[in-house]
Design an enzyme around this catalytic site. Structure first.
Site, PDB file in Angstrom:
ATOM      1  N   ASP A  24      -7.821  32.636 -36.049  1.00 38.87           N
ATOM      2  CA  ASP A  24      -6.975  33.476 -35.193  1.00 38.87           C
ATOM      3  C   ASP A  24      -7.810  34.665 -34.680  1.00 38.87           C
ATOM      4  O   ASP A  24      -8.939  34.874 -35.161  1.00 38.87           O
ATOM      5  CB  ASP A  24      -5.780  33.950 -36.052  1.00 38.87           C
ATOM      6  CG  ASP A  24      -4.579  34.405 -35.232  1.00 38.87           C
ATOM      7  OD1 ASP A  24      -4.566  34.183 -34.011  1.00 38.87           O
ATOM      8  OD2 ASP A  24      -3.641  34.972 -35.828  1.00 38.87           O
ATOM      9  N   HIS A  25      -7.258  35.425 -33.728  1.00 39.53           N
ATOM     10  CA  HIS A  25      -7.922  36.618 -33.148  1.00 39.53           C
ATOM     11  C   HIS A  25      -9.267  36.988 -33.778  1.00 39.53           C
ATOM     12  O   HIS A  25      -9.304  37.581 -34.861  1.00 39.53           O
ATOM     13  CB  HIS A  25      -7.024  37.851 -33.323  1.00 39.53           C
ATOM     14  CG  HIS A  25      -5.756  37.759 -32.565  1.00 39.53           C
ATOM     15  ND1 HIS A  25      -5.648  38.150 -31.247  1.00 39.53           N
ATOM     16  CD2 HIS A  25      -4.528  37.322 -32.931  1.00 39.53           C
ATOM     17  CE1 HIS A  25      -4.409  37.960 -30.846  1.00 39.53           C
ATOM     18  NE2 HIS A  25      -3.712  37.457 -31.838  1.00 39.53           N
TER      19      HIS A  25
ATOM     20  N   ASP B 115     -11.041  36.738 -29.124  1.00 39.34           N
ATOM     21  CA  ASP B 115     -10.173  37.768 -28.558  1.00 39.34           C
ATOM     22  C   ASP B 115     -11.029  38.912 -28.034  1.00 39.34           C
ATOM     23  O   ASP B 115     -11.375  39.833 -28.765  1.00 39.34           O
ATOM     24  CB  ASP B 115      -9.176  38.269 -29.615  1.00 39.34           C
ATOM     25  CG  ASP B 115      -8.242  39.349 -29.055  1.00 39.34           C
ATOM     26  OD1 ASP B 115      -8.427  39.751 -27.887  1.00 39.34           O
ATOM     27  OD2 ASP B 115      -7.342  39.790 -29.792  1.00 39.34           O
TER      28      ASP B 115
ATOM     29  N   GLY C 293       5.280  35.622 -32.852  1.00 40.71           N
ATOM     30  CA  GLY C 293       6.490  34.798 -32.952  1.00 40.71           C
ATOM     31  C   GLY C 293       7.529  35.335 -33.933  1.00 40.71           C
ATOM     32  O   GLY C 293       8.725  35.148 -33.715  1.00 40.71           O
TER      33      GLY C 293
END
Ligand SMILES: [Zn+2]
Length: 284
Positions: A82-83, A104, A210
């Site tokens: 992730d990121h 990112d 989310g």
């Protein structure tokens, strides 16, 4: 089976009008909860690791948990970073066996974001690893990336088109008004912007932030083109609450495996609810 290709998973989801859940894990127990929930629902799934979690455990521990669970699993599983802003860590994950990574560079100027993201795509593609890239600034705290409200800006549609043409990411994360962490008040999602971007760019869209969105918000975002939904904060709560609540209810019992079981159950229930909500059940 070997780790799955996120690009294939997401193209199928986009065509089928559902989304694949990407769940941030913290340790072996949470990884197992993601995999067993996906198996029970016969759903493709993305195991997601924050850069912080990768640094905490090291790549070899994480890859061994994931590979052991994936080897005996009947559903497609991708392992996604992730990121991440750090190209060295991205390279380390690619070399260690992650099947997907996110660059990112969204806090950089537009042209720098393009060139850094492009660099990661080149590095990853030679190893058959997929790439997610971000444009705009998603508000909140993700890992050590803090974006204050006044600094958050939505993705610009023209820039989104240019970005996707030049970078060619496998998955695109435009800032559309969702936030990392816990929402204060009702989030303002820029549905028109999401619809416009999803219609004009080639890659499937990732929905960040989310946790805390209402069911109908998820459904609308998925119908407008979000094929990957990230769930992190909800699992952090389940991870701690599952453990603490069990102990509080049984505070004379010191049987750690029962506490770990309670944590596992709490995580798995939440993951199953999300898989049902995203429409990916039965899509493995
Ligand atoms: Zn995110």
């Amino acid at each position: 089976m070997p780790l799955g290709n996120m690009s294939i998973m997401l193209s199928r989801a986009k065509d089928g009008g559902y989304a694949v859940g990407a769940f941030n894990i913290l340790d072996y127990n949470s990884t197992k909860a993601v995999v067993l929930a996906a198996e029970q629902m016969n759903a493709p799934v993305i195991i997601q690791t924050s850069a912080k979690t990768v640094i905490y455990w090291g790549t070899s521990a994480i890859i061994s948990w994931v590979q052991q669970l994936a080897d005996t699993s009947s559903v497609p599983i991708a392992l996604h970073l992730d990121h991440c802003k750090d190209l060295d860590l991205i390279k380390e994950c690619i070399d260690a066996g992650w099947s997907s990574v996110m660059i990112d560079a969204s806090s950089k100027p537009f042209d720098d974001n393009i060139s850094l993201s492009r660099q990661v795509v080149k590095m990853a593609r030679s190893k058959y690893v997929t790439v997610e890239a971000e444009l705009g600034a998603i508000v909140g705290v993700e890992d050590d990336i803090h974006v204050r409200h006044q600094d958050a800006h939505l993705a610009d549609p023209e820039q989104a088109i240019e970005f996707c043409k030049k970078v060619e990411p496998d998955c695109f994360a435009p800032a559309i008004g969702t936030a990392h962490g816990i929402y204060k008040g009702v989030p303002k999602i820029a549905y028109d912007l999401l619809e416009e971007i999803a219609a004009k760019v080639a890659p499937p869209i990732a929905l960040h932030g989310g946790t805390g969105l209402a069911d109908d918000v998820f459904k609308k975002c998925i119908s407008l083109g979000c094929a990957k939904v990230n769930i992190s904060t909800q699992l952090k709560y389940a991870f701690i609450d599952g453990f603490v609540n069990y102990h509080n209810a049984n505070n004379t019992e010191y049987n750690p495996l029962k506490v770990i079981d309670a944590q596992f159950d709490e995580l798995k229930v939440g993951i199953i609810e999300n898989i049902n909500l995203f429409g990916s059940a039965g899509k493995a």
